[in-house]
Design a protein around this motif. Structure first.
Motif, PDB file in Angstrom:
ATOM      1  N   ARG A 251       5.978  -5.603  -0.046  1.00 38.45           N
ATOM      2  CA  ARG A 251       7.133  -4.913  -0.745  1.00 38.45           C
ATOM      3  C   ARG A 251       6.589  -3.319  -0.157  1.00 38.45           C
ATOM      4  O   ARG A 251       6.067  -3.080  -0.727  1.00 38.45           O
ATOM      5  CB  ARG A 251       7.188  -5.056  -2.381  1.00 38.45           C
ATOM      6  N   GLY A 252       7.304  -3.051   0.168  1.00 38.79           N
ATOM      7  CA  GLY A 252       7.123  -1.561   0.249  1.00 38.79           C
ATOM      8  C   GLY A 252       7.530  -1.141   2.241  1.00 38.79           C
ATOM      9  O   GLY A 252       8.455  -2.497   3.731  1.00 38.79           O
ATOM     10  N   GLN A 253       7.862   0.384   2.964  1.00 42.00           N
ATOM     11  CA  GLN A 253       7.158   0.551   4.232  1.00 42.00           C
ATOM     12  C   GLN A 253       6.872   0.484   5.053  1.00 42.00           C
ATOM     13  O   GLN A 253       6.952   0.621   6.188  1.00 42.00           O
ATOM     14  CB  GLN A 253       8.671   2.022   4.301  1.00 42.00           C
ATOM     15  N   GLY A 254       5.494  -0.123   4.705  1.00 39.97           N
ATOM     16  CA  GLY A 254       4.757   0.378   6.066  1.00 39.97           C
ATOM     17  C   GLY A 254       4.380  -0.924   6.951  1.00 39.97           C
ATOM     18  O   GLY A 254       5.362  -1.542   6.734  1.00 39.97           O
ATOM     19  N   GLU A 255       4.107  -0.880   7.805  1.00 34.95           N
ATOM     20  CA  GLU A 255       3.893  -1.752   8.961  1.00 34.95           C
ATOM     21  C   GLU A 255       2.748  -2.547   9.012  1.00 34.95           C
ATOM     22  O   GLU A 255       1.867  -1.245   8.770  1.00 34.95           O
ATOM     23  CB  GLU A 255       4.002  -0.791  10.255  1.00 34.95           C
ATOM     24  N   GLU A 256       3.252  -4.083   9.039  1.00 34.55           N
ATOM     25  CA  GLU A 256       1.696  -4.706   9.034  1.00 34.55           C
ATOM     26  C   GLU A 256       1.279  -5.034  10.402  1.00 34.55           C
ATOM     27  O   GLU A 256       1.841  -5.360  11.436  1.00 34.55           O
ATOM     28  CB  GLU A 256       2.268  -6.698   8.369  1.00 34.55           C
ATOM     29  N   SER A 257      -0.111  -5.112  10.379  1.00 35.65           N
ATOM     30  CA  SER A 257      -1.002  -5.838  11.157  1.00 35.65           C
ATOM     31  C   SER A 257      -1.662  -7.052  10.654  1.00 35.65           C
ATOM     32  O   SER A 257      -2.167  -6.435  10.122  1.00 35.65           O
ATOM     33  CB  SER A 257      -1.470  -4.274  12.532  1.00 35.65           C
ATOM     34  N   LEU A 258      -2.162  -7.547  11.464  1.00 33.48           N
ATOM     35  CA  LEU A 258      -3.237  -8.461  11.011  1.00 33.48           C
ATOM     36  C   LEU A 258      -4.054  -8.743  12.627  1.00 33.48           C
ATOM     37  O   LEU A 258      -3.963  -8.555  13.367  1.00 33.48           O
ATOM     38  CB  LEU A 258      -2.586 -10.064  10.566  1.00 33.48           C
ATOM     39  N   ASP A 259      -5.666  -9.273  11.921  1.00 32.16           N
ATOM     40  CA  ASP A 259      -6.605  -9.326  12.428  1.00 32.16           C
ATOM     41  C   ASP A 259      -6.636 -10.956  11.750  1.00 32.16           C
ATOM     42  O   ASP A 259      -7.301 -10.760  10.849  1.00 32.16           O
ATOM     43  CB  ASP A 259      -7.360  -8.120  12.418  1.00 32.16           C
ATOM     44  N   VAL A 260      -7.009 -12.340  12.849  1.00 31.00           N
ATOM     45  CA  VAL A 260      -7.090 -12.905  12.475  1.00 31.00           C
ATOM     46  C   VAL A 260      -8.972 -13.612  13.345  1.00 31.00           C
ATOM     47  O   VAL A 260      -8.973 -13.856  14.064  1.00 31.00           O
ATOM     48  CB  VAL A 260      -6.287 -14.246  12.774  1.00 31.00           C
ATOM     49  N   SER A 261      -9.908 -13.928  12.443  1.00 29.49           N
ATOM     50  CA  SER A 261     -11.127 -15.072  12.978  1.00 29.49           C
ATOM     51  C   SER A 261     -10.977 -16.330  12.568  1.00 29.49           C
ATOM     52  O   SER A 261     -11.223 -16.330  11.050  1.00 29.49           O
ATOM     53  CB  SER A 261     -12.626 -14.291  12.834  1.00 29.49           C
ATOM     54  N   VAL A 262     -11.623 -17.585  12.803  1.00 25.56           N
ATOM     55  CA  VAL A 262     -11.302 -18.358  12.644  1.00 25.56           C
ATOM     56  C   VAL A 262     -13.030 -18.613  13.568  1.00 25.56           C
ATOM     57  O   VAL A 262     -12.824 -19.075  14.790  1.00 25.56           O
ATOM     58  CB  VAL A 262     -10.193 -19.791  12.682  1.00 25.56           C
ATOM     59  N   THR A 263     -13.736 -19.764  12.915  1.00 24.12           N
ATOM     60  CA  THR A 263     -14.602 -20.368  13.346  1.00 24.12           C
ATOM     61  C   THR A 263     -14.474 -21.933  12.704  1.00 24.12           C
ATOM     62  O   THR A 263     -14.731 -21.903  11.013  1.00 24.12           O
ATOM     63  CB  THR A 263     -16.227 -19.950  13.594  1.00 24.12           C
ATOM     64  N   VAL A 264     -15.041 -23.043  13.142  1.00 25.64           N
ATOM     65  CA  VAL A 264     -15.272 -23.942  12.749  1.00 25.64           C
ATOM     66  C   VAL A 264     -16.509 -24.977  13.723  1.00 25.64           C
ATOM     67  O   VAL A 264     -16.933 -24.560  14.898  1.00 25.64           O
ATOM     68  CB  VAL A 264     -14.348 -25.061  12.858  1.00 25.64           C
TER      69      VAL A 264
END
Length: 275
Positions: A251-264
């Motif tokens: 909820r809001g006007q902010g632009e979203e970015s993401l960073d994903v790290s997955v280790t098995v």
């Protein structure tokens, strides 16, 4: 095999948002191929909401984060014991009829080129052999190549360019299987990429095809195999959107970015006998 998972997803907003609501499919499936020893999902500043098991047998959990907030971290850690089932999904309770997975979606629509990959396949005579051939043909037609597609690429687009990632290959298997009348669905989960015990970046996706008399069988064209004890199954859906590990709205006007790290990581690799 005994596997440990460390999965971190960080969401960033360029200006504070008033709040975020998320829906997670981050709990391992309850089936014969895997046994959960420990599992924890946390959301920074998050409030756990309601959860339910859907018709496909997957656990869906709601989370809410009250703002203002600029960053959210979803952290999954766990340990799970896996058993090779030769790709067959056994002991998984679900209510959704397989024929529901004959319905096409935008990412899995079969154009003429995808339909052509089904030439000569006769599932009415040997559905399992047809499914194996579909996976092989997709492996050859869409060469696994990182960073050549995006989250919105369709199976038809990936086939046209001849490259893609596991998401694209799974979508293509699903499109072709449905085209010849075999129910098929998208599966999200984790994969131990190597067998050396070292940690690897390992979020993964594959397809399942329903074979009468046998049930759901997994096919991973990215690795030219059926899922074995290197795989951890989380959830399924008609396509990657329906089976997404995390879905949400801010909820809001902010632009979203993401960073994903997955280790098995494999902490125990000797042969296991399921009790």
């Amino acid at each position: 095999m005994l596997l440990t998972v460390n999965h971190v997803t960080r969401y960033f907003y360029d200006q504070p948002v008033r709040g975020v609501v998320q829906s997670h499919r981050l709990m391992p499936s309850q089936c014969a191929g895997q046994k959960m020893r420990s599992w924890k999902v946390s959301v920074s500043d998050g409030q756990m909401g309601g959860g339910f098991r859907d018709g496909a047998g997957d656990w869906v959990q709601g989370w809410t984060v009250l703002g203002p907030v600029n960053e959210i971290t979803v952290h999954v850690t766990g340990e799970i014991e896996t058993f090779d089932q030769a790709g067959v999904l056994r002991g998984h309770k679900e209510l959704t009829p397989p024929d529901c997975y004959l319905r096409s979606t935008h990412p899995t629509e079969a154009d003429a080129a995808l339909a052509a990959l089904a030439d000569g396949l006769t599932p009415a005579q040997d559905a399992l052999a047809a499914a194996h051939l579909i996976s092989e043909r997709v492996s050859d037609a869409i060469v696994y190549t990182a960073d050549t597609t995006n989250a919105h690429t369709t199976a038809a687009e990936a086939l046209a360019q001849g490259t893609g990632v596991c998401q694209d290959q799974a979508h293509a298997v699903i499109a072709i299987a449905r085209h010849i009348g075999l129910p098929a669905r998208y599966v999200s989960g984790y994969l131990l990429v190597g067998i050396d015990g070292a940690a690897h970046d390992a979020a993964h996706a594959w397809a399942e095809v329903f074979i009468a008399g046998l049930g759901w069988v997994g096919f991973d064209p990215a690795n030219r195999c059926c899922p074995d004890d290197r795989y951890i199954r989380l959830g399924s859906g008609l396509d990657s959107l329906h089976a997404a590990m995390i879905r949400g709205i801010a909820r809001g006007q902010g632009e979203e970015s993401l960073d994903v790290s997955v280790t098995v990581q494999a902490t125990q690799t000797q042969s296991q006998t399921q009790q």
